[in-house]
Enzyme design. Sequence first.
Site, PDB file in Angstrom:
ATOM      1  N   PHE A 108       0.754  -0.938   0.322  1.00  0.00           N
ATOM      2  CA  PHE A 108       0.368  -0.062   0.247  1.00  0.00           C
ATOM      3  C   PHE A 108       1.134   1.442   0.425  1.00  0.00           C
ATOM      4  O   PHE A 108       1.762   1.378   1.147  1.00  0.00           O
ATOM      5  CB  PHE A 108      -0.813  -0.083   1.659  1.00  0.00           C
ATOM      6  CG  PHE A 108      -1.508   0.930   1.510  1.00  0.00           C
ATOM      7  CD1 PHE A 108      -3.035   1.351   1.122  1.00  0.00           C
ATOM      8  CD2 PHE A 108      -1.236   2.170   2.247  1.00  0.00           C
ATOM      9  CE1 PHE A 108      -3.602   1.778   1.139  1.00  0.00           C
ATOM     10  CE2 PHE A 108      -2.146   3.544   2.345  1.00  0.00           C
ATOM     11  CZ  PHE A 108      -3.432   2.877   1.531  1.00  0.00           C
TER      12      PHE A 108
ATOM     13  N   ALA B 231       5.015  13.944   2.299  1.00  0.00           N
ATOM     14  CA  ALA B 231       4.616  14.087   2.301  1.00  0.00           C
ATOM     15  C   ALA B 231       4.001  12.112   3.131  1.00  0.00           C
ATOM     16  O   ALA B 231       3.706  11.709   3.194  1.00  0.00           O
ATOM     17  CB  ALA B 231       2.959  13.841   1.223  1.00  0.00           C
TER      18      ALA B 231
ATOM     19  N   ILE C 156       7.807   2.286   1.692  1.00  0.00           N
ATOM     20  CA  ILE C 156       6.396   1.031   1.794  1.00  0.00           C
ATOM     21  C   ILE C 156       7.010  -0.218   1.914  1.00  0.00           C
ATOM     22  O   ILE C 156       7.977  -0.506   1.638  1.00  0.00           O
ATOM     23  CB  ILE C 156       6.186   1.421  -0.171  1.00  0.00           C
ATOM     24  CG1 ILE C 156       6.320   2.920  -0.805  1.00  0.00           C
ATOM     25  CG2 ILE C 156       4.932   0.615  -0.021  1.00  0.00           C
ATOM     26  CD1 ILE C 156       5.034   3.665   0.444  1.00  0.00           C
ATOM     27  N   THR C 157       6.164  -0.725   3.329  1.00  0.00           N
ATOM     28  CA  THR C 157       6.897  -1.881   3.491  1.00  0.00           C
ATOM     29  C   THR C 157       6.389  -3.247   2.372  1.00  0.00           C
ATOM     30  O   THR C 157       5.044  -3.108   1.972  1.00  0.00           O
ATOM     31  CB  THR C 157       5.523  -2.519   4.602  1.00  0.00           C
ATOM     32  OG1 THR C 157       5.469  -1.103   5.709  1.00  0.00           O
ATOM     33  CG2 THR C 157       5.770  -3.269   5.398  1.00  0.00           C
TER      34      THR C 157
ATOM     35  N   ARG D 218      14.723 -15.548  39.022  1.00  0.00           N
ATOM     36  CA  ARG D 218      15.497 -14.884  39.065  1.00  0.00           C
ATOM     37  C   ARG D 218      15.154 -14.238  40.366  1.00  0.00           C
ATOM     38  O   ARG D 218      15.155 -13.923  41.028  1.00  0.00           O
ATOM     39  CB  ARG D 218      15.518 -14.176  38.173  1.00  0.00           C
ATOM     40  CG  ARG D 218      16.462 -12.344  37.768  1.00  0.00           C
ATOM     41  CD  ARG D 218      17.854 -12.777  38.203  1.00  0.00           C
ATOM     42  NE  ARG D 218      19.401 -12.338  38.287  1.00  0.00           N
ATOM     43  CZ  ARG D 218      20.302 -12.161  38.227  1.00  0.00           C
ATOM     44  NH1 ARG D 218      20.624 -13.513  37.687  1.00  0.00           N
ATOM     45  NH2 ARG D 218      21.351 -11.153  38.105  1.00  0.00           N
TER      46      ARG D 218
ATOM     47  N   GLU E 230       1.074   3.955   9.720  1.00  0.00           N
ATOM     48  CA  GLU E 230      -0.171   4.031  10.082  1.00  0.00           C
ATOM     49  C   GLU E 230      -1.081   4.818  10.310  1.00  0.00           C
ATOM     50  O   GLU E 230      -1.908   4.621  10.728  1.00  0.00           O
ATOM     51  CB  GLU E 230      -0.713   2.631   9.707  1.00  0.00           C
ATOM     52  CG  GLU E 230      -0.453   1.803   8.887  1.00  0.00           C
ATOM     53  CD  GLU E 230      -1.254   0.562   8.967  1.00  0.00           C
ATOM     54  OE1 GLU E 230      -2.416   1.059   9.702  1.00  0.00           O
ATOM     55  OE2 GLU E 230      -0.724  -0.934   8.883  1.00  0.00           O
TER      56      GLU E 230
END
Lengths: 258, 388, 350
Positions: B123, B130, B157-158, B269, B364
């Site tokens: 997408f 921008a 852009i992924t 721990r 996003e």
Amino acid sequence: MRIIVPIRQILDPRGFTVSPRHERIFINREEYIINPNDKNALEVALSLKDAGEAEVIVIAGGQARLDDALREAMAMGADAAYLLTDEVLAKTDAAGVAEALARGIEKIGDFDLIVVGQETLDTADAQLGPWLAEYLGVAQVGGVRQASISDGVLRVRRNWGAGYAEVEVALPALLTVASGANKPRYPHGGRIMAAYREWQVITWNSEDLGLTAADLAPLTQGRGRAFPPERTLGERLTGSPQDVAAELVQQLRLRRII
Amino acid sequence: MDFTFPKEYELFRRMVREFAENEVRPLAKKVDAEHRVPFETIKKAAKLGLMGVPFPRKYGGSGAGETGYCILMEELGKVCTSTATVIGAHTGIGAMAIYLDGTEEQKEKYLKPLASGEKIAAFALTEAQAGSDAAAIKTRAVRDGDYYVLNGSKCFITNGDIADIITVMAVTDPSLGARGGVTAFIVEKGFPGFSIGTLENKMGIRGSSTAELIFEDCRVPKENVLGQFGAGFITFMKTLDIGRASLAAACLGGAQAAMEGAMRWAAVRSQFGVPIAQKQSVHFAIADMATEIEALRSLVYRTAWLIDTGQPHVKEAAMCKVYGSEVASRCINRALQIFGGMGYSREFWVERAFRDARIAEIFEGTSEIQRIVIASNLFREMGLRISP
Amino acid sequence: MDLDYLQMLMGEEEVVVEEKGEGYRNIWVVAERAGDELVPVTLEMLNQARQLASTLGAYVMAVLLGGDEALAQELIYYGADKVFLCDDPALKDYALEPYAKALGDLFAEKMPEIVLFGAADVGSELAPRLARRLGTIVLTNCTGLTLDAAQRTLVCTMPAYGGEYSEVVAFSPEVHPQMVTVRPGAFGRPYRDEYRSAEVETVAVDLDGVQPRVKVLNVVAQVEREPVPLDKARIIVSAGRGMGDAEGFALVEKLAAALGGEVAGSRGAVDEGWIDEEKQVGMGGVTVRPDLYIACGISGAIQHYLGMEEAKFVVAVNADENAPILKVADVGIVGDAKEVIPAIIEALGA
Ligand SMILES: Cc1cc2nc3c(=O)[nH]c(=O)nc-3n(C[C@H](O)[C@H](O)[C@H](O)COP(=O)(O)OP(=O)(O)OC[C@H]3O[C@@H](n4cnc5c(N)ncnc54)[C@H](O)[C@@H]3O)c2cc1C
Ligand SMILES: Cc1cc2nc3c(=O)[nH]c(=O)nc-3n(C[C@H](O)[C@H](O)[C@H](O)COP(=O)(O)OP(=O)(O)OC[C@H]3O[C@@H](n4cnc5c(N)ncnc54)[C@H](O)[C@@H]3O)c2cc1C
């Protein structure tokens, strides 16, 4: 070709802890899953379906909650599902379930192959497969790892001693599949939705199968559970390397770890 | 009111959890270290319908809606944010835009192979000048016969370099601005004039790729206009609204896993002779994490329900995004503190989770932008005019 | 003669239970053979059958299909009071249909009270099939067998969830014969007593019209063990920095091979370059849940421990008696791993 796969359900071991000290099982989350070995059986059936034309039918008998197991089996790829349940069937033991499944399979009819998981994880019950084969009067192969079909002849690789054997068997036949024989596929996302929203599980009760409460009376009596001794940590073995090695190997053998 | 998941979702969750544990987790450290996309996982996911979870079955999806999709993202978010990001950009925004606004023909041609995972989507909105101000995009699309000719470039852009199908926003009429002047296009990677620029070297989610896309007289057939001509702004706003809820679901998974990991560690721990789990400061940290996680879970799945039942959800999705990303960062940060030095080592997953979580506050739509969305929606709901 | 055995012969208390079944008598053991040898579970069953027989006041009958006199004698040496030998040539190689027919006919005639099968390749296939044929049921994979004297039925222990605990189940009194399959290794081997003598009865079998329905194409006697991913492995031998050098590490590989297990390592071993990073057990590596985990020259740092804490049985070999790993091991050996491991490999071969 019609393949029928019986499905059993067990309590999910990830949801309980066994405490040898309290001689008790603590159930943290009561969830039921398909007996893992039955998934191996279903995988054998589905891979036969992938390789050719076949209809895979799953069937389960006992409690009403088996409905979920059958829907999961459909999500994995089975085409139809039958559930044998009512108040009587819900209370019977493994032998009664076997009787019901045998009748259910006869009622479905027209099968070429039955594929059964060799044993259940919860009670190590390994009776169902050969018992059904005898009831239905079909050939049988145990310890199955893989199967393929050509020209109506089933070719099977089965465990045999420390190795394996390749055998051929004419249909109709019954296979019991060794536990861990394969990596069962995951149910498919879309099929999961359809299994609950679109597809039906056909339900038959004991009357439909011509069975009465007397037929299904348990042949065994539960006598509770036995627990392994509580684990003790920090034991030391001393002596020469040979002595400690011998002692260690003996301990491992006694505990049936090796 | 019923807050339980129907049985199909329970089984679906069990399936994706096992998938995540057995197939995704073993690769998580590796893909981060090697800075590569886990293609082998994508292939397996495709076979199970996990590349098109929210889309109807008739388009090759799983038909599990936003709720099912959030379950997937939550379970993936527990083990590998990179994998969640790759699938998220593909399903949640790339393919989602086509599902929301595509014609039947476009769905047939593009959504189907995407939903089945045969093809990968991306997408493309953001440009160098921008980001938050998406309306400022400059990529131009000019009509030429049966084609539009695209010029410009997109950044960050992924999946940009691995995608077969990309939804691209471009300016079709500069005089109209965002409302009316921007159109969405479906671009195939093989279209002439399309190429890939630099790949980002990132802080986290290194098992996902982030690419620059270059359009030089890229010719796109006119049938590939997505949605109404000039209404691209609406298409991507709608798409991002939905993407935000599932993004928050991945954050939910990440936060939950961090909390559980920290609890296990605190129980074993020992310092000053006792397990650190006995310390009140650890109890408080865990209680705060658990409470925030529970609040986030309710918010995410309620929003998914709003989406699945076709109700307004813009404000809630923005809340999911801002709250989810911040809860994840906060919980992982607290968990890291409980792990002490262990948490700071590359050897161990907490350090990766910490780097991975940070992006959720940025992409996003940044947290600031989400807050603007929430507040302006609230003023509108209350009928208060705040601009002259 | 071994003292234990003498005690067993002489000192055993006999609690004879009154017979009730309508003509069902004695404990039968179905011998399983692999070629010319009895498989171990057959001997183990004879051992357990003897114990049950003395309580019941019954005989131990063995049935041998397709074997010869010599093998029948072995069954007697190991404890059978009588052997029924079906030496029909059709039974030489195992095939389900003739085997089931032979046993079915024999049992219908002799009416055994209890029948034991080995839960091995053949027994597992035959027992349920015969149970159905004889109108009874079988309890499978038993690891314990006792008697409920009051109702004269077998009480069986079956491992649940791979042995996390066991289910204990008794046959209902009306079930005859009571059939079980016995898990290999569940009972000890009896003593082989060459002075024992008993009758071998050769029985003819009617195999008219009985055809094997399974055709064996070929048999592969031994298979190469395929590597199992660490998170699924049953046995893991793991090396730490304490193995010293590549030679020391090779010992660990040898031990793993001898046990049929997988090799893994601590970060120490990974850092030394002896083993791949993917085989690192611990927080930065894989989490394992084997039945047996042998830690060799591993200190047992918490980061390592958290990757193997779910192992069911842990053995540690370490030179330092204060090493943390020894505190979380079921069995610890303080010593030089380079001496201890070869000794273990040798002991395994013995
Ligand atoms: C790993 C990664 C993957 C991405 N994937 C995609 C993708 O697949 N597709 C895509 O189109 N984009 C993608 N993006 C781009 C992403 O959506 C943008 O980075 C994001 O929207 C922010 O834009 P920006 O980076 O230009 O920051 P800017 O907009 O320059 O913002 C800088 C800072 O100013 C703040 N700010 C800006 N405006 C305002 C305001 N009005 N009020 C208050 N504060 C404000 C911001 O909140 C932020 O803190 C990706 C980014 C990254 C890092
Ligand atoms: C973030 C982080 C993650 C980590 N993740 C992991 C992990 O996943 N897995 C892991 O294993 N470690 C991990 N560690 C490292 C861990 O803390 C230990 O440093 C490491 O486990 C030590 O490895 P070792 O036991 O082989 O070596 P050492 O600690 O050096 O121990 C060697 C042992 O061998 C013994 N020894 C020496 N000579 C002999 C001999 N001849 N015979 C017998 N014994 C001998 C010594 O007594 C000693 O106990 C991690 C550490 C961090 C900080």
